[in-house]
Enzyme design. Structure first.
Site, PDB file in Angstrom:
ATOM      1  N   HIS A 187       1.340  13.791 -33.764  1.00 47.23           N
ATOM      2  CA  HIS A 187       2.655  14.350 -33.420  1.00 47.23           C
ATOM      3  C   HIS A 187       2.729  14.524 -31.893  1.00 47.23           C
ATOM      4  O   HIS A 187       2.743  15.649 -31.379  1.00 47.23           O
ATOM      5  CB  HIS A 187       2.773  15.697 -34.134  1.00 47.23           C
ATOM      6  CG  HIS A 187       4.117  16.327 -34.143  1.00 47.23           C
ATOM      7  ND1 HIS A 187       4.938  16.381 -33.041  1.00 47.23           N
ATOM      8  CD2 HIS A 187       4.791  16.972 -35.133  1.00 47.23           C
ATOM      9  CE1 HIS A 187       6.048  17.023 -33.358  1.00 47.23           C
ATOM     10  NE2 HIS A 187       5.979  17.397 -34.624  1.00 47.23           N
ATOM     11  N   GLU A 292       6.134  10.044 -32.412  1.00 45.79           N
ATOM     12  CA  GLU A 292       4.970  10.303 -33.250  1.00 45.79           C
ATOM     13  C   GLU A 292       4.627   9.045 -34.042  1.00 45.79           C
ATOM     14  O   GLU A 292       5.524   8.283 -34.412  1.00 45.79           O
ATOM     15  CB  GLU A 292       5.302  11.450 -34.210  1.00 45.79           C
ATOM     16  CG  GLU A 292       5.863  12.662 -33.478  1.00 45.79           C
ATOM     17  CD  GLU A 292       6.595  13.631 -34.399  1.00 45.79           C
ATOM     18  OE1 GLU A 292       6.115  13.887 -35.507  1.00 45.79           O
ATOM     19  OE2 GLU A 292       7.664  14.120 -33.995  1.00 45.79           O
TER      20      GLU A 292
END
Ligand SMILES: O=P(O)(O)OC[C@H]1O[C@@H](O)[C@H](O)[C@@H](O)[C@@H]1O
Length: 325
Positions: A187, A292
């Site tokens: 992320h 991400e």
């Protein structure tokens, strides 16, 4: 790539030390003669690593890279100045690892989002240092606490290579007696000068699901690089894993390469959502962008008994004349 435990992957399954460590300095735990330094960010233990290529900060919680800056370049990652660093609370910024699920829990929305490994301490297992930089290896195993919310036995490993670029290799081994499914994401939060003058290149003509307009379904496509004029929260699938973040008034680009990750998520919370998040300053949305990489949504990974799967992510900051990845 999925390997049999009997082959290359024994390291992950048994967490045994590598056989040979030529030309490297090896340390275990923290009693080490190496230029890493353990310190704290508001009570949260972190490692600060400096070598001739870069400076980086990595938290033990989540084995989360919080900062990375190649020498002579601007910081690559964004870390919220309002992050609270409390134990077991997600740290807003750097590269949280979302596992064993991405986003909402698949069956119980009351369980914390993005899985649990980002909220728990990992073990620093191994460090090497050579001319190309440092490699930190962190491990994580299931325990009573994790089995209470995800009833599977697994070992995970995150190798973090800190050199001219930042390379992460995330491996998961199934040490259970039955297969399990998971989704996951690196992320990554990137620092940008101004989001309205930032583009993401590499997701053109790739189908995406708009999390802010779920009624539109999954088959939207755009022909041009992504630009930002409002809150954005998209999940792309069947993506290449190779993207660039380009900024209008900066020659520095962020280069992203995640060849095994066919899902990509692009997120900026913009004004109202930022105001709802307790761990971001009100204007901070202007200087950050998440791109991400992982396996999410329908791209679930099924891992058989005694199998290991690995995913790599390489991030670099680069000026146009250079090509690092
Ligand atoms: O606040 P969290 O749990 O760290 O999640 C932040 C964001 O993470 C992104 O990956 C999601 O697409 C967003 O929907 C979410 O808001």
């Amino acid at each position: 790539m999925v390997f049999d435990v009997s082959e290359e992957s024994t390291l992950v399954v048994t967490i045994s030390p590598p056989e040979k460590l030529d030309k490297t300095t090896v340390v275990r735990g923290l009693s080490c003669e190496w230029r890493g330094q353990t310190t704290e960010y508001e009570g949260q233990p972190v490692l600060v690593i400096e070598n001739k290529h870069c400076r980086a900060v990595v938290a033990y919680q989540g084995a989360q890279v919080l900062e990375f800056q190649r020498r002579g370049h601007a910081p690559l990652l964004w870390l919220s100045e309002a992050s609270n660093f409390l134990p077991k609370r997600a740290i807003r910024g750097g590269i949280p690892l979302c596992f064993p699920w991405f986003g909402q829990h698949p069956t119980d929305p009351s369980i914390l989002s993005h899985g649990f490994v980002r909220n728990l301490p990992w073990t620093l297992y191994h460090v090497t240092e050579d001319d190309s930089g440092h490699v930190l290896t962190f491990t994580f195993r299931d325990n009573e606490e994790t089995r209470a919310i995800w009833p599977h036995a697994f070992n995970a490993m995150l190798e973090i290579r800190l050199g001219q670029s930042l390379e992460l290799k995330f491996s998961v081994a199934n040490v259970d007696k039955k297969p399990f499914d998971f989704t996951f994401a690196f992320h990554s939060y990137f620092a940008v000068d101004q989001i309205t003058q930032t583009k993401v290149v590499g997701l053109e003509n790739t189908p995406f699901f708009d999390q802010l307009a779920p009624e539109k379904g999954f088959h939207q496509l755009e022909r041009f690089p992504i630009e930002f004029h409002a809150e954005t929260d998209r999940i792309y699938q069947r993506a290449t894993g190779e993207y660039q973040i380009v900024q209008e008034h900066s020659k520095q680009r962020a280069l992203i390469d995640a060849p095994d990750c066919s899902s990509a998520i692009v997120w900026n919370p913009w004004i109202e959502k930022t105001a709802r998040l307790g761990d971001m300053d009100k204007d901070a949305w202007q200087n950050m962008l998440c791109v991400e990489c992982g396996k999410v949504g329908a791209e679930v990974v099924t891992l058989g008994v005694s199998k290991v799967v690995s995913f790599t992510l390489t991030l670099a900051s680069s000026f146009p004349e250079e090509s690092l990845i």
